[in-house]
Design a protein around this motif. Sequence first.
Motif, PDB file in Angstrom:
ATOM      1  N   THR A  89       8.683  -3.384   2.006  1.00 23.19           N
ATOM      2  CA  THR A  89       8.084  -1.921   2.531  1.00 23.19           C
ATOM      3  C   THR A  89       7.492  -0.782   2.223  1.00 23.19           C
ATOM      4  OG1 THR A  89      10.402  -3.528   3.930  1.00 23.19           O
ATOM      5  CG2 THR A  89       8.764  -0.695   4.817  1.00 23.19           C
ATOM      6  N   ALA A  90       6.438  -0.613   2.835  1.00 21.21           N
ATOM      7  CA  ALA A  90       5.805  -0.227   1.944  1.00 21.21           C
ATOM      8  C   ALA A  90       6.328   1.289   2.123  1.00 21.21           C
ATOM      9  CB  ALA A  90       4.229   0.091   2.933  1.00 21.21           C
ATOM     10  N   PRO A  91       6.935   2.861   1.510  1.00 22.44           N
ATOM     11  CA  PRO A  91       7.075   3.771   1.621  1.00 22.44           C
ATOM     12  C   PRO A  91       5.797   4.463   3.016  1.00 22.44           C
ATOM     13  CG  PRO A  91       6.074   3.424  -0.055  1.00 22.44           C
ATOM     14  CD  PRO A  91       6.176   2.351  -0.374  1.00 22.44           C
ATOM     15  N   ALA A  92       6.382   5.381   3.661  1.00 17.67           N
ATOM     16  CA  ALA A  92       6.010   5.743   4.773  1.00 17.67           C
ATOM     17  C   ALA A  92       5.814   7.296   4.100  1.00 17.67           C
ATOM     18  CB  ALA A  92       6.706   6.228   6.049  1.00 17.67           C
ATOM     19  N   HIS A  93       5.259   7.299   3.416  1.00 22.34           N
ATOM     20  CA  HIS A  93       5.443   9.109   2.889  1.00 22.34           C
ATOM     21  C   HIS A  93       4.753   8.599   1.704  1.00 22.34           C
ATOM     22  CE1 HIS A  93       8.855   8.227   0.133  1.00 22.34           C
ATOM     23  NE2 HIS A  93       7.903   9.385  -0.926  1.00 22.34           N
ATOM     24  N   ALA A  94       4.901   8.142   0.915  1.00 23.77           N
ATOM     25  CA  ALA A  94       3.696   7.898  -0.324  1.00 23.77           C
ATOM     26  C   ALA A  94       2.005   7.605  -0.267  1.00 23.77           C
ATOM     27  CB  ALA A  94       4.257   6.859  -1.774  1.00 23.77           C
TER      28      ALA A  94
ATOM     29  N   SER B 289       0.422  -0.968   0.189  1.00 21.62           N
ATOM     30  CA  SER B 289       0.266   0.068  -0.365  1.00 21.62           C
ATOM     31  C   SER B 289       0.687   1.447   0.517  1.00 21.62           C
ATOM     32  CB  SER B 289      -0.398  -0.111   1.546  1.00 21.62           C
ATOM     33  OG  SER B 289      -1.830   1.269   1.032  1.00 21.62           O
ATOM     34  N   GLY B 290       0.741   2.224  -0.834  1.00 15.36           N
ATOM     35  CA  GLY B 290       1.577   3.619  -0.865  1.00 15.36           C
ATOM     36  C   GLY B 290       2.485   3.341  -1.546  1.00 15.36           C
ATOM     37  N   SER B 291       2.989   1.768  -2.521  1.00 12.48           N
ATOM     38  CA  SER B 291       3.499   2.155  -3.148  1.00 12.48           C
ATOM     39  C   SER B 291       3.529   2.599  -5.073  1.00 12.48           C
ATOM     40  CB  SER B 291       4.660   0.410  -3.666  1.00 12.48           C
ATOM     41  OG  SER B 291       3.039  -0.037  -4.561  1.00 12.48           O
ATOM     42  N   GLY B 292       2.352   3.364  -5.297  1.00 12.92           N
ATOM     43  CA  GLY B 292       2.176   3.705  -6.912  1.00 12.92           C
ATOM     44  C   GLY B 292       1.782   2.984  -8.037  1.00 12.92           C
TER      45      GLY B 292
ATOM     46  N   ALA C   1      -1.562 -12.656  -9.378  1.00 17.09           N
ATOM     47  CA  ALA C   1      -0.088 -11.890 -10.612  1.00 17.09           C
ATOM     48  C   ALA C   1       0.254 -13.550 -11.279  1.00 17.09           C
ATOM     49  CB  ALA C   1       0.305 -11.126  -9.414  1.00 17.09           C
ATOM     50  N   ALA C   2      -0.222 -14.836 -10.465  1.00 24.73           N
ATOM     51  CA  ALA C   2       0.512 -15.816 -11.084  1.00 24.73           C
ATOM     52  C   ALA C   2       0.667 -16.125 -12.739  1.00 24.73           C
ATOM     53  CB  ALA C   2       0.779 -17.129 -10.224  1.00 24.73           C
ATOM     54  N   TYR C   3      -0.415 -15.584 -12.450  1.00 21.81           N
ATOM     55  CA  TYR C   3      -1.654 -15.818 -14.090  1.00 21.81           C
ATOM     56  C   TYR C   3      -1.215 -15.293 -15.043  1.00 21.81           C
ATOM     57  CZ  TYR C   3      -5.682 -18.436 -12.422  1.00 21.81           C
ATOM     58  OH  TYR C   3      -6.448 -19.487 -12.563  1.00 21.81           O
ATOM     59  N   ALA C   4      -0.243 -13.914 -14.423  1.00 24.16           N
ATOM     60  CA  ALA C   4       1.133 -13.326 -15.223  1.00 24.16           C
ATOM     61  C   ALA C   4       2.173 -13.319 -16.159  1.00 24.16           C
ATOM     62  CB  ALA C   4       1.206 -11.794 -15.125  1.00 24.16           C
ATOM     63  N   ASP C   5       2.506 -12.936 -17.558  1.00 22.10           N
ATOM     64  CA  ASP C   5       3.863 -13.500 -18.032  1.00 22.10           C
ATOM     65  C   ASP C   5       5.333 -12.998 -16.922  1.00 22.10           C
ATOM     66  OD1 ASP C   5       3.073 -14.661 -20.591  1.00 22.10           O
ATOM     67  OD2 ASP C   5       2.417 -12.850 -20.215  1.00 22.10           O
ATOM     68  N   ARG C   6       4.850 -11.556 -16.333  1.00 23.79           N
ATOM     69  CA  ARG C   6       6.029 -11.007 -15.377  1.00 23.79           C
ATOM     70  C   ARG C   6       5.412 -10.706 -15.134  1.00 23.79           C
ATOM     71  NH1 ARG C   6       5.405  -8.464 -20.071  1.00 23.79           N
ATOM     72  NH2 ARG C   6       7.198  -9.764 -21.000  1.00 23.79           N
ATOM     73  N   VAL C   7       5.392 -10.428 -13.149  1.00 25.11           N
ATOM     74  CA  VAL C   7       4.894  -9.766 -12.188  1.00 25.11           C
ATOM     75  C   VAL C   7       5.813  -7.882 -11.671  1.00 25.11           C
ATOM     76  CG1 VAL C   7       4.510  -8.717  -9.861  1.00 25.11           C
ATOM     77  CG2 VAL C   7       3.757 -11.556 -11.220  1.00 25.11           C
ATOM     78  N   LEU C   8       5.689  -7.031 -11.990  1.00 24.62           N
ATOM     79  CA  LEU C   8       6.397  -5.301 -11.616  1.00 24.62           C
ATOM     80  C   LEU C   8       6.325  -5.856 -10.410  1.00 24.62           C
ATOM     81  CD1 LEU C   8       6.055  -3.629 -15.344  1.00 24.62           C
ATOM     82  CD2 LEU C   8       7.422  -5.515 -14.109  1.00 24.62           C
ATOM     83  N   PHE C   9       7.621  -5.500  -9.862  1.00 24.02           N
ATOM     84  CA  PHE C   9       6.846  -5.156  -8.640  1.00 24.02           C
ATOM     85  C   PHE C   9       7.622  -3.904  -8.579  1.00 24.02           C
ATOM     86  CE2 PHE C   9       8.059  -9.254  -8.695  1.00 24.02           C
ATOM     87  CZ  PHE C   9       7.164 -10.081  -6.788  1.00 24.02           C
ATOM     88  N   LEU C  10       6.920  -2.378  -7.171  1.00 27.01           N
ATOM     89  CA  LEU C  10       6.826  -1.059  -6.968  1.00 27.01           C
ATOM     90  C   LEU C  10       7.089  -0.876  -5.798  1.00 27.01           C
ATOM     91  CD1 LEU C  10       5.566  -1.016  -9.971  1.00 27.01           C
ATOM     92  CD2 LEU C  10       4.400   1.008  -8.974  1.00 27.01           C
ATOM     93  N   ALA C  11       7.910  -0.133  -5.494  1.00 21.71           N
ATOM     94  CA  ALA C  11       8.182   0.499  -4.042  1.00 21.71           C
ATOM     95  C   ALA C  11       8.258   1.258  -4.090  1.00 21.71           C
ATOM     96  CB  ALA C  11       9.544  -0.418  -3.054  1.00 21.71           C
ATOM     97  N   ASP C  12       7.938   2.682  -3.101  1.00 21.08           N
ATOM     98  CA  ASP C  12       8.345   3.622  -3.146  1.00 21.08           C
ATOM     99  C   ASP C  12       8.446   4.707  -4.169  1.00 21.08           C
ATOM    100  OD1 ASP C  12       9.240   6.444  -1.657  1.00 21.08           O
ATOM    101  OD2 ASP C  12      11.506   5.911  -1.576  1.00 21.08           O
ATOM    102  N   GLY C  13       7.964   4.483  -5.546  1.00 22.08           N
ATOM    103  CA  GLY C  13       7.579   4.529  -6.787  1.00 22.08           C
ATOM    104  C   GLY C  13       8.150   4.533  -7.769  1.00 22.08           C
ATOM    105  N   ALA C  14       9.412   3.071  -7.194  1.00 23.92           N
ATOM    106  CA  ALA C  14       9.898   2.778  -7.962  1.00 23.92           C
ATOM    107  C   ALA C  14       9.615   1.285  -8.551  1.00 23.92           C
ATOM    108  CB  ALA C  14      10.925   2.836  -7.942  1.00 23.92           C
TER     109      ALA C  14
END
Length: 276
Positions: free
Chosen positions: A267-272, A69-72, A233-246
């Motif tokens: 770890t979820a970013p505290a500010h986003a 939550s808050g990753s973007g 997500a396991a149905y997808a060809d790829r999974v992209l992981f976001l954290a702190d907007g990146a």
Amino acid sequence: MGLRRKKEAVNGPGPVPPMPAGAPRGADWAVELHGVRRRYGRGSGAVHALSGIDLALERGSFTAVMGPSGSGKSTFLQCAAGLDRPTEGTVRLGGTEITSMSENKLTALRRTRLGFVFQAFNLLPSLTVEQNVVLPMRLAGRRPDRRRAADLLQRVGLGGDKHRRRPGELSGGQQQRVAIARALVTEPDVIFADEPTGALDTTTAAEILALLRSAVRDLGATVVMVTHDPAAAAYADRVLFLADGAIVDRLERASAQQIAARMTTLTAPAHATAAA
């Protein structure tokens, strides 16, 4: 359009650059984000929802986007789909640069070249199933193709006389099937799915994900799906992981267990807090 599968899975915890090295702009990509940043507010109170996304997704592929939550995640989807404008960077859909488009042109593009599947289905209750499916054609000023609508409804398991029913006469899973048919009717460059199984039970969710998978495999569709569920997500060809907007990592053809294990290390970013 063929589905290009990667032969090797990336399962380590380290980040993997999501933009293929040396990938030329305007190549056969369905979605391209170059240096995309999204900031809300100014000064010390600014929220950096996206912190520089470089990404290219090929046509005929299925990509899941995950993060705490808050990753973007939501901001990523909104910017990629032209629903929100990045503060910096460019977005291309089907080879068309959309960042500088006027709102009228963006609206036209979304109606003709993009499909959307939402958690809440977003069907119009006063319209029949068939009318909901062909609605994107009407909004785009095109003559509704009822034959294509019938074919798509058959593909998603809603053949027979179900095209005459109203959404309120259908189960949640059936309504989401209608939404998938609607998303496919204009043969869009990309289908964006935002938590498409969030309101469904486990069995129905699996059926909906299998439909999205088959749309990629059989119809050459390109799907970008935001989800919090490793099984989805396991149905997808790829999974992209976001954290702190990146984008901090990706997995190719991973199992739900591998995806869940990777999620636990983020770890979820505290500010986003407003990002997703």
